[in-house]
Design a protein around this motif. Structure first.
Motif: not given
Lengths: 315, 285
Positions: B147-156, B158-168
């Motif tokens: 799950g966290l790998l998928l999140f990291a993949f999507q963040s990679y 989609a970019g940092p904005k997506w990462f910070w918006d969806n950190l929760h």
């Protein structure tokens, strides 16, 4: 030999559902091999289980090699090897895996545990069968595996709970031989819990007899045997009354049975030779003389009769 | 000297650290788990979903794929996507628990092995922790780690904005799955300890999920309330996961009630374990 007490019981009391199972046990034992004797339900296994921390004392405490079982249980357990009375194993393992696993749980690194598992299994005589599944073992073999798991981590004190239960005579002799051999090894003390007097007599030099949760007798078997050297039985060719009277004058306690058989507790200063001199003086010939030894059975039965911890006069 | 020639001798070597000994149980259990082809196949099957999710995440970022599929057909990667992932992997985790969990303690109880554990410098807590770790490590590999790998993949992608918006979402994946793992492990161990027969323990685990959930639904209907959902494990965990992801749950119970229900279930399991995981049981007469 190290004279530090192996086990010190200090007013130890254990209750189950309000019922007293071990009642105010206070005693210190320091023998190399200590026997725990008593009839079924006397509290032998409960005492062992309490010393292992399986049951909480309701009052008092106990120490093993000076470590309090309430305060320092982990340390106490690290010193102990335990062979339980009942069938106990882990399904689906062969003997090597099982004994190794037990060694690792005791803190041995995996490689050392594996090496010592092989060693322990050879030692108990299961070297050739060590890769067989435990479920395929006979009862006697499983007893031996239980012994192997108890010694794999090199404990200082070994608790053996009814180790010969259910064994055929040959397997029993083998087990007793093993226990005696383990006893000889430096530093390893044994507590042998059994209701079989012969097992305890063959393996132990100190014995605690329990009855209804209380210690009714604590004996050093070696000492008892030494004392019993002064307890003799005689048989004479004619009526032994004159000899009895003469011996009593020297301070010996005597009892005459059937005119020619005499039971006697010798005065500490009286030597056997003096008895022969007395007999010759009375014109009596001593035809038979036996040192009578109290067997463990005698000691046990007396303890059971008294139940208060003191032995009655031997005659 | 050869091992077979040696007699008994005391051990004078080094000992392993006390804190690490509970892992001996997990190590031993895995030897047996990985001997079973069925379980290994199932574990591989459990990783198909994360791989599929990775593909779904990747597609919108691949020009060739975008030309073949219309943009409207693509799944949006937002918290709802991860909730679906959590549900799917959560169920797969439950099935894995139903496979492995029942035999963890019941076998030791049936073979009277607990005195062997507890006569060593090994506590009941360590024993339970060791048995829990068997499930926890396996479940981790199919739940929060991918799950966290998928999140990291999507963040990679989609970019940092997506990462910070969806950190929760990362927090929900990690904490939410751990809550699920702890609940499943405790339930499985408690049932395994309560019933010595492995099959019966397995049935009990299934019953808790399906029969109790059914009872909860009946209570909801009969009493015209939503409180029956508090004994439905699936709805409770859905409420908790949804609240962590900032989504509305369909269960109708509040997150606070769901947390309380979860805590009560865990406390009950711990109580059962503390009653049953003992070297010897005292029979009450």
């Amino acid at each position: 030999m190290d004279t530090q007490p192996v086990i010190e019981l200090q007013g130890l009391e254990v209750r189950f559902c309000g019922r007293v199972i071990l009642d105010n046990l206070t005693r210190s034992v320091s023998g190399q091999a200590i026997g725990l004797l008593g009839p079924n339900g006397a509290g032998k296994s409960t005492l062992i289980n309490t010393l292992l921390g399986f049951y909480q004392p309701s009052r008092g405490t106990a120490r093993i090699f000076g470590h309090d079982i309430r305060m320092d249980l982990r340390r106490v357990r690290s010193l102990i090897g335990y062979m339980p009375e009942n069938e106990a194993f882990i399904a689906g393992m062969n003997a090597v895996e099982f004994v190794r696993y037990m060694g690792e749980l005791s803190g041995l690194p995996p490689d050392a545990a594996l090496e010592r598992a092989h060693q322990a299994l050879y030692y108990v005589g299961l070297g050739e069968a060590r890769y067989r599944k435990l479920e395929e073992y006979s009862y006697g073999m499983r007893q031996l595996v239980r012994l192997a798991q108890a010694i794999v981590h090199g404990p200082t004190l070994l608790f053996l709970d009814e180790p010969t239960n259910g064994l055929d005579p040959a397997a029993r002799r083998r087990m007793i031989r093993l226990i005696r051999d383990i006893r000889k090894r430096a530093g390893l003390r044994i507590v042998l819990c059994s209701h079989l007097l012969r097992d305890v007599e063959e393996c132990c030099e100190e014995v605690l007899i329990l009855k209804k949760g209380r210690i009714v007798h604590h004996a050093n078997l070696e000492e008892e045997r030494r004392l019993n050297r002064k307890f003799i039985e005689l048989e004479t060719d004619i009526d032994g009354t004159p000899l009895v009277e003469a011996a009593q004058e020297l301070g010996c306690e005597c009892a005459l049975a059937g005119g020619r058989r005499i039971k006697m507790v010798l005065n500490q200063q009286v030597e056997i030779r003096r008895l022969y001199e007395l007999a010759a003086g009375c014109g009596i010939q001593i035809q038979k003389l036996n040192y009578k030894r109290d067997s463990l059975e005698d000691i046990f039965l007396k303890a059971m009769e008294n139940g208060n911890g003191s032995l009655q006069t031997r005659l | 000297m050869a091992v077979y020639k040696r007699g008994y001798e005391p051990y004078e070597g080094e000992l392993t650290p006390e804190w690490s000994r509970f892992l001996v149980i997990a190590r031993q259990a895995y030897r047996r788990v990985f001997e079973s082809r069925l379980l290994v196949s199932y574990l591989v099957l459990c990783l198909i979903c994360p791989v599929a999710c990775a593909l779904i995440i990747y597609l919108p970022h691949n020009e060739g794929a975008l030309q073949m599929v219309s943009v409207g057909d693509l799944i949006t990667i937002e918290p709802g996507f991860f909730l679906k992932y959590m549900h799917l992997q959560g169920w797969l985790g439950f099935i894995l628990t139903a496979f492995i969990g029942p035999g963890l303690i019941s076998a030791d109880l049936a073979n009277n092995a607990l005195p062997l554990y507890f006569s060593r410098p090994f506590t009941r807590t360590e024993y339970v922790a060791g048995k829990m770790s068997v499930l926890a490590i396996l479940l981790s590999f199919i739940t929060w780690i991918p799950g966290l790998l998928l999140f990291a993949f999507q963040s990679y992608l989609a970019g940092p904005k997506w990462f910070w918006d969806n950190l929760h979402v990362a927090y929900a994946l990690f904490v939410g799955f751990w809550v699920w793992i702890i609940l499943l492990s405790l339930l499985a161990l408690a049932m395994s300890a309560w019933v010595k027969w492995k099959l019966a323990a397995g049935i009990l685990i299934l019953a808790i999920f399906f029969v109790v959930a059914g009872i909860g639904s009946v209570l909801n209907e009969v009493l015209d309330t939503r409180m029956g959902s508090l004994i439905n494990v699936v709805q409770v965990i859905d409420t908790i996961w949804s609240s962590m992801l900032g989504l509305a749950s369909r269960s109708g119970i509040s997150p606070a009630n769901a947390w309380m229900s979860l805590a009560a279930a865990c406390a009950l399991c711990l109580h059962l374990l503390s009653r049953k995981v003992r070297a010897y049981e005292v029979e009450r007469s």
